[in-house]
Motif scaffolding. Structure first.
Motif, PDB file in Angstrom:
ATOM      1  N   PRO A 119      13.838  23.012  58.789  1.00  0.00           N
ATOM      2  CA  PRO A 119      14.120  23.414  60.175  1.00  0.00           C
ATOM      3  C   PRO A 119      14.647  22.266  61.026  1.00  0.00           C
ATOM      4  N   ALA A 120      14.222  21.044  60.734  1.00  0.00           N
ATOM      5  CA  ALA A 120      14.722  19.893  61.486  1.00  0.00           C
ATOM      6  C   ALA A 120      16.216  19.693  61.238  1.00  0.00           C
ATOM      7  N   PHE A 121      16.671  19.971  60.022  1.00  0.00           N
ATOM      8  CA  PHE A 121      18.091  19.846  59.705  1.00  0.00           C
ATOM      9  C   PHE A 121      18.917  20.832  60.535  1.00  0.00           C
ATOM     10  N   ALA A 122      18.391  22.036  60.724  1.00  0.00           N
ATOM     11  CA  ALA A 122      19.095  23.018  61.564  1.00  0.00           C
ATOM     12  C   ALA A 122      19.199  22.512  62.999  1.00  0.00           C
ATOM     13  N   LEU A 123      18.104  21.972  63.530  1.00  0.00           N
ATOM     14  CA  LEU A 123      18.116  21.440  64.897  1.00  0.00           C
ATOM     15  C   LEU A 123      19.004  20.209  64.998  1.00  0.00           C
ATOM     16  N   ALA A 124      19.058  19.415  63.945  1.00  0.00           N
ATOM     17  CA  ALA A 124      19.809  18.154  63.968  1.00  0.00           C
ATOM     18  C   ALA A 124      21.305  18.362  64.147  1.00  0.00           C
ATOM     19  N   GLN A 125      21.783  19.595  64.012  1.00  0.00           N
ATOM     20  CA  GLN A 125      23.195  19.861  64.270  1.00  0.00           C
ATOM     21  C   GLN A 125      23.551  19.589  65.728  1.00  0.00           C
ATOM     22  N   LEU A 126      22.535  19.489  66.596  1.00  0.00           N
ATOM     23  CA  LEU A 126      22.756  19.200  68.018  1.00  0.00           C
ATOM     24  C   LEU A 126      22.654  17.713  68.328  1.00  0.00           C
ATOM     25  N   ALA A 127      22.291  16.891  67.353  1.00  0.00           N
ATOM     26  CA  ALA A 127      21.878  15.510  67.620  1.00  0.00           C
ATOM     27  C   ALA A 127      23.017  14.509  67.491  1.00  0.00           C
ATOM     28  N   GLN A 128      22.873  13.399  68.230  1.00  0.00           N
ATOM     29  CA  GLN A 128      23.789  12.273  68.092  1.00  0.00           C
ATOM     30  C   GLN A 128      23.327  11.304  66.997  1.00  0.00           C
ATOM     31  N   TRP A 129      22.010  11.280  66.743  1.00  0.00           N
ATOM     32  CA  TRP A 129      21.459  10.478  65.653  1.00  0.00           C
ATOM     33  C   TRP A 129      20.512  11.351  64.844  1.00  0.00           C
ATOM     34  N   VAL A 130      20.552  11.175  63.539  1.00  0.00           N
ATOM     35  CA  VAL A 130      19.711  11.958  62.635  1.00  0.00           C
ATOM     36  C   VAL A 130      18.915  10.995  61.769  1.00  0.00           C
ATOM     37  N   ASP A 131      17.619  11.245  61.684  1.00  0.00           N
ATOM     38  CA  ASP A 131      16.735  10.400  60.871  1.00  0.00           C
ATOM     39  C   ASP A 131      15.837  11.312  60.046  1.00  0.00           C
ATOM     40  N   LEU A 132      16.409  11.882  58.989  1.00  0.00           N
ATOM     41  CA  LEU A 132      15.699  12.866  58.170  1.00  0.00           C
ATOM     42  C   LEU A 132      15.578  12.378  56.732  1.00  0.00           C
ATOM     43  N   ASP A 133      15.183  11.129  56.582  1.00  0.00           N
ATOM     44  CA  ASP A 133      15.087  10.533  55.248  1.00  0.00           C
ATOM     45  C   ASP A 133      13.699  10.640  54.641  1.00  0.00           C
ATOM     46  N   GLY A 134      12.806  11.436  55.257  1.00  0.00           N
ATOM     47  CA  GLY A 134      11.437  11.548  54.751  1.00  0.00           C
ATOM     48  C   GLY A 134      11.347  11.768  53.252  1.00  0.00           C
ATOM     49  N   PRO A 135      12.091  12.729  52.692  1.00  0.00           N
ATOM     50  CA  PRO A 135      12.014  12.952  51.239  1.00  0.00           C
ATOM     51  C   PRO A 135      12.499  11.760  50.409  1.00  0.00           C
ATOM     52  N   LEU A 136      13.459  11.007  50.943  1.00  0.00           N
ATOM     53  CA  LEU A 136      13.987   9.860  50.206  1.00  0.00           C
ATOM     54  C   LEU A 136      12.943   8.754  50.044  1.00  0.00           C
ATOM     55  N   LEU A 137      11.954   8.738  50.939  1.00  0.00           N
ATOM     56  CA  LEU A 137      10.942   7.691  50.910  1.00  0.00           C
ATOM     57  C   LEU A 137       9.766   8.041  50.002  1.00  0.00           C
ATOM     58  N   LEU A 138       9.802   9.253  49.412  1.00  0.00           N
ATOM     59  CA  LEU A 138       8.760   9.677  48.484  1.00  0.00           C
ATOM     60  C   LEU A 138       9.151   9.358  47.045  1.00  0.00           C
ATOM     61  N   ALA A 139       8.151   9.292  46.179  1.00  0.00           N
ATOM     62  CA  ALA A 139       8.416   9.033  44.760  1.00  0.00           C
ATOM     63  C   ALA A 139       9.136  10.207  44.104  1.00  0.00           C
TER      64      ALA A 139
END
Length: 326
Positions: A285-305
């Protein structure tokens, strides 16, 4: 209609460790909420905000107790009756997902958000010694990340930023002060970071101490994070900041997160959409909202093993759904 709700707690290991000024994390506990109407199933994932006293077990208990008291569940009841936070986020996002599955629509269509497109997402460089942060930045740049977010502590910050810039000289930088600059000359600190391609400073002062920014002429844009939780906070923080970081766990769901975004736009504030440590289900859902954003910081999954079997695609610094067709 009475809905069937179940909630579980899952533990996901971090890839190495995740270090900020508040401490080090080697795993993240998430709350997974499933809602069914008997034919369709909606899923919502949330990450408790530990520095606000939340825990996964407590959030799971809060969800169970709330559902027991409000069996006829909907998003309006959630906003009226349940405090903001990760528990409400899990329920709210599960309800959005359920509605989409019932109606056969995408989340963007159902929520009235722009059609999704791949987005450039920041990649986080954990707080560490400058030489280690430089190495991590170099590795990130080699992997295609052109937007880096680095954690600061209020001590030796310029050295850390300079090191990251050396490691990734072409990268744009966001710095997260994590409320650590209360006793510093903020304009001077920001000016020291200007030569290193820093374009945004998150939460330089403690939440509730935003008045310390009154009259500050920062050469770098300032972004509220912990100081802004809901849409009701936007007008209060607008005089001190240029942007607001919206996180669904902090806001208590996509419903309130969208309200924050619209309030920010009305106050001419720029928007950043961020996340806690999470799997791909947590940032859908954050990715859907991020379409409105000037900066996106959605790397949570990348920081997991590891991530969910079918998660987001992270490719050369961009994020897109796994089924995205180029």
């Amino acid at each position: 209609m009475t809905l069937s709700v179940s909630v579980t707690v899952e533990r996901w290991p971090v890839d190495g460790s995740f270090i900020i000024s508040r401490g080090t994390k080697t795993h993240v506990d998430i709350v997974l909420c499933t809602i069914s109407d008997g034919l369709h199933v909606g899923i919502g994932e949330a990450t408790p905000i530990y520095y606000e006293g939340e825990s996964a077990d407590k959030c799971a208990d809060d969800i169970s107790q709330f559902v027991a008291k409000h069996p006829k569940l909907d998003r309006a009841i959630l906003l009226q009756k349940m405090p903001r936070g990760a528990a409400r986020n899990a329920l709210d996002c599960a309800l959005w997902d359920l509605d989409c599955r019932k109606n056969g629509t995408s989340l963007s269509q159902h929520a009235g958000l722009p059609e999704p497109r791949p987005l450039i997402s920041a990649f986080t460089i954990s707080l560490d010694r400058p030489e280690i942060m430089e190495t991590k930045a170099r590795e990130a740049a080699l992997n295609g990340h052109g937007l880096l977010k680095l954690k600061l502590s209020g001590q030796d910050d310029q050295a850390r930023v300079a090191a990251v810039h050396r490691g990734a000289p072409a990268a744009r930088l966001i710095v997260d002060a994590n409320e650590s600059w209360n006793d510093l000359d903020i304009a001077a600190e920001a000016a020291r970071l200007g030569p290193y391609a820093v374009e945004l400073i998150e939460q330089p002062v403690s939440a509730g101490q935003d008045h310390l920014l009154s009259g500050v002429r920062s050469p770098v844009l300032l972004c509220a994070d912990e100081s802004c939780h809901t849409s009701a906070d936007v007008e209060r923080i607008a005089p001190f900041y240029d942007a607001v970081n919206i996180k669904l766990d902090k806001a208590g769901g996509l419903t309130e997160a969208m309200a924050i975004a619209h309030a920010a736009q009305a106050m001419n504030l720029k928007i950043m959409v961020g996340c806690m440590l999470s799997t791909s289900w947590g940032i859908r859902p954050a990715f859907a909202l991020a379409q409105l954003a000037q900066w996106v910081d959605l790397d949570g999954p990348l920081l997991l093993a590891k991530d969910r079997p079918v998660g987001f695609r992270f490719d050369s610094g961009t994020i897109a759904p796994a089924n995205w067709k180029d």
